[in-house]
Design a protein around this motif. Sequence first.
Motif, PDB file in Angstrom:
ATOM      1  N   THR A 144       0.839  -1.185   0.000  1.00  0.00           N
ATOM      2  CA  THR A 144       0.000   0.000   0.000  1.00  0.00           C
ATOM      3  C   THR A 144       0.879   1.241   0.000  1.00  0.00           C
ATOM      4  N   ARG A 145       0.536   2.198  -0.842  1.00  0.00           N
ATOM      5  CA  ARG A 145       1.204   3.504  -0.846  1.00  0.00           C
ATOM      6  C   ARG A 145       0.233   4.505  -0.276  1.00  0.00           C
ATOM      7  N   VAL A 146       0.696   5.252   0.703  1.00  0.00           N
ATOM      8  CA  VAL A 146      -0.109   6.309   1.307  1.00  0.00           C
ATOM      9  C   VAL A 146       0.477   7.632   0.840  1.00  0.00           C
ATOM     10  N   VAL A 147      -0.352   8.442   0.203  1.00  0.00           N
ATOM     11  CA  VAL A 147       0.066   9.760  -0.266  1.00  0.00           C
ATOM     12  C   VAL A 147      -0.806  10.790   0.438  1.00  0.00           C
ATOM     13  N   THR A 148      -0.160  11.701   1.157  1.00  0.00           N
ATOM     14  CA  THR A 148      -0.873  12.759   1.863  1.00  0.00           C
ATOM     15  C   THR A 148      -0.829  14.024   1.019  1.00  0.00           C
ATOM     16  N   LEU A 149      -2.001  14.545   0.716  1.00  0.00           N
ATOM     17  CA  LEU A 149      -2.109  15.774  -0.067  1.00  0.00           C
ATOM     18  C   LEU A 149      -2.384  16.931   0.878  1.00  0.00           C
ATOM     19  N   HIS A 150      -1.784  18.086   0.586  1.00  0.00           N
ATOM     20  CA  HIS A 150      -1.892  19.260   1.458  1.00  0.00           C
ATOM     21  C   HIS A 150      -2.399  20.467   0.681  1.00  0.00           C
ATOM     22  N   GLY A 151      -3.050  21.367   1.396  1.00  0.00           N
ATOM     23  CA  GLY A 151      -3.412  22.661   0.816  1.00  0.00           C
ATOM     24  C   GLY A 151      -4.584  22.602  -0.127  1.00  0.00           C
ATOM     25  N   GLU A 152      -4.456  23.309  -1.237  1.00  0.00           N
ATOM     26  CA  GLU A 152      -5.544  23.450  -2.192  1.00  0.00           C
ATOM     27  C   GLU A 152      -5.325  22.568  -3.414  1.00  0.00           C
ATOM     28  N   LEU A 153      -6.371  21.840  -3.796  1.00  0.00           N
ATOM     29  CA  LEU A 153      -6.353  21.042  -5.020  1.00  0.00           C
ATOM     30  C   LEU A 153      -7.227  21.798  -6.014  1.00  0.00           C
ATOM     31  N   ASP A 154      -6.571  22.597  -6.839  1.00  0.00           N
ATOM     32  CA  ASP A 154      -7.321  23.476  -7.727  1.00  0.00           C
ATOM     33  C   ASP A 154      -6.658  23.549  -9.092  1.00  0.00           C
ATOM     34  N   LEU A 155      -7.138  24.459  -9.906  1.00  0.00           N
ATOM     35  CA  LEU A 155      -6.641  24.613 -11.273  1.00  0.00           C
ATOM     36  C   LEU A 155      -5.132  24.861 -11.308  1.00  0.00           C
ATOM     37  N   ARG A 156      -4.627  25.585 -10.335  1.00  0.00           N
ATOM     38  CA  ARG A 156      -3.197  25.899 -10.296  1.00  0.00           C
ATOM     39  C   ARG A 156      -2.351  24.681  -9.927  1.00  0.00           C
ATOM     40  N   THR A 157      -2.812  23.848  -9.002  1.00  0.00           N
ATOM     41  CA  THR A 157      -2.014  22.719  -8.521  1.00  0.00           C
ATOM     42  C   THR A 157      -2.302  21.417  -9.252  1.00  0.00           C
ATOM     43  N   ALA A 158      -3.400  21.351  -9.990  1.00  0.00           N
ATOM     44  CA  ALA A 158      -3.822  20.100 -10.631  1.00  0.00           C
ATOM     45  C   ALA A 158      -2.787  19.501 -11.589  1.00  0.00           C
ATOM     46  N   ALA A 203       1.424   4.067 -11.934  1.00  0.00           N
ATOM     47  CA  ALA A 203       1.903   3.535 -13.206  1.00  0.00           C
ATOM     48  C   ALA A 203       2.038   2.015 -13.221  1.00  0.00           C
ATOM     49  N   GLY A 204       2.244   1.397 -12.082  1.00  0.00           N
ATOM     50  CA  GLY A 204       2.461  -0.053 -12.030  1.00  0.00           C
ATOM     51  C   GLY A 204       1.168  -0.846 -12.095  1.00  0.00           C
ATOM     52  N   THR A 205       1.333  -2.162 -11.999  1.00  0.00           N
ATOM     53  CA  THR A 205       0.163  -3.034 -11.978  1.00  0.00           C
ATOM     54  C   THR A 205      -0.377  -3.153 -10.561  1.00  0.00           C
ATOM     55  N   CYS A 206      -1.654  -3.290 -10.453  1.00  0.00           N
ATOM     56  CA  CYS A 206      -2.357  -3.483  -9.178  1.00  0.00           C
ATOM     57  C   CYS A 206      -1.958  -2.470  -8.104  1.00  0.00           C
ATOM     58  N   PRO A 207      -1.999  -1.177  -8.402  1.00  0.00           N
ATOM     59  CA  PRO A 207      -1.629  -0.211  -7.363  1.00  0.00           C
ATOM     60  C   PRO A 207      -2.635  -0.245  -6.211  1.00  0.00           C
ATOM     61  N   ARG A 223      -6.549  -0.747  -6.145  1.00  0.00           N
ATOM     62  CA  ARG A 223      -7.504  -0.261  -5.149  1.00  0.00           C
ATOM     63  C   ARG A 223      -7.124   1.154  -4.748  1.00  0.00           C
ATOM     64  N   LEU A 224      -8.131   2.028  -4.667  1.00  0.00           N
ATOM     65  CA  LEU A 224      -7.946   3.409  -4.246  1.00  0.00           C
ATOM     66  C   LEU A 224      -8.872   3.686  -3.080  1.00  0.00           C
ATOM     67  N   ARG A 225      -8.309   4.279  -2.023  1.00  0.00           N
ATOM     68  CA  ARG A 225      -9.117   4.709  -0.884  1.00  0.00           C
ATOM     69  C   ARG A 225      -8.799   6.167  -0.599  1.00  0.00           C
ATOM     70  N   ALA A 263       2.581   0.519   8.175  1.00  0.00           N
ATOM     71  CA  ALA A 263       3.893   0.209   7.606  1.00  0.00           C
ATOM     72  C   ALA A 263       3.942   0.513   6.108  1.00  0.00           C
ATOM     73  N   ALA A 264       2.955   1.206   5.617  1.00  0.00           N
ATOM     74  CA  ALA A 264       2.874   1.482   4.185  1.00  0.00           C
ATOM     75  C   ALA A 264       3.926   2.474   3.737  1.00  0.00           C
ATOM     76  N   ASP A 265       4.208   2.428   2.449  1.00  0.00           N
ATOM     77  CA  ASP A 265       5.106   3.392   1.816  1.00  0.00           C
ATOM     78  C   ASP A 265       4.396   4.743   1.820  1.00  0.00           C
ATOM     79  N   ARG A 266       4.972   5.764   2.479  1.00  0.00           N
ATOM     80  CA  ARG A 266       4.320   7.062   2.606  1.00  0.00           C
ATOM     81  C   ARG A 266       5.022   8.112   1.760  1.00  0.00           C
TER      82      ARG A 266
END
Length: 121
Positions: A17-31, A43-47, A80-82, A115-118
């Motif tokens: 499992t890869r855990v990615v923490t997003l911060h701040g604003e998710l908008d036209l500028r940051t997209a 990009a890989g198989t079965c992320p 899988r995406l959560r 213990a996931a990749d963060r």
Amino acid sequence: MPDFPGGSEPPPPEHPTRVVTLHGELDLRTAPALRARLDGVTAGTCPDLVLDLRPVSFIDCAGLGVLCRVRNRVRARHGRLRLVVGGTQLPRVLRHTGLAAAFEVLPGMPVTETAADRAAL
């Protein structure tokens, strides 16, 4: 084949499992930068990806578009995406845009992900 929320199936155990923490604003500028970074993560198989959106303070249609793109990429690769959301703002946005059923939404970080990749963006 079982059906999981968000249309994702759990990946085989050899795919961490890869855990990615997003911060701040998710908008036209940051997209664009966010899209490129998450394309690399999926990009890989079965992320198996957990996006921690609790630190996100704002999301617009461009940010929602990135989340939909990630969902489609993960799904196409049989992964899988959560989404981890805090509070009521993001769940309300997902509900009002008709996207609530498209994602597996969690109120907090899954205990098994310690213990996931963060990574943080």
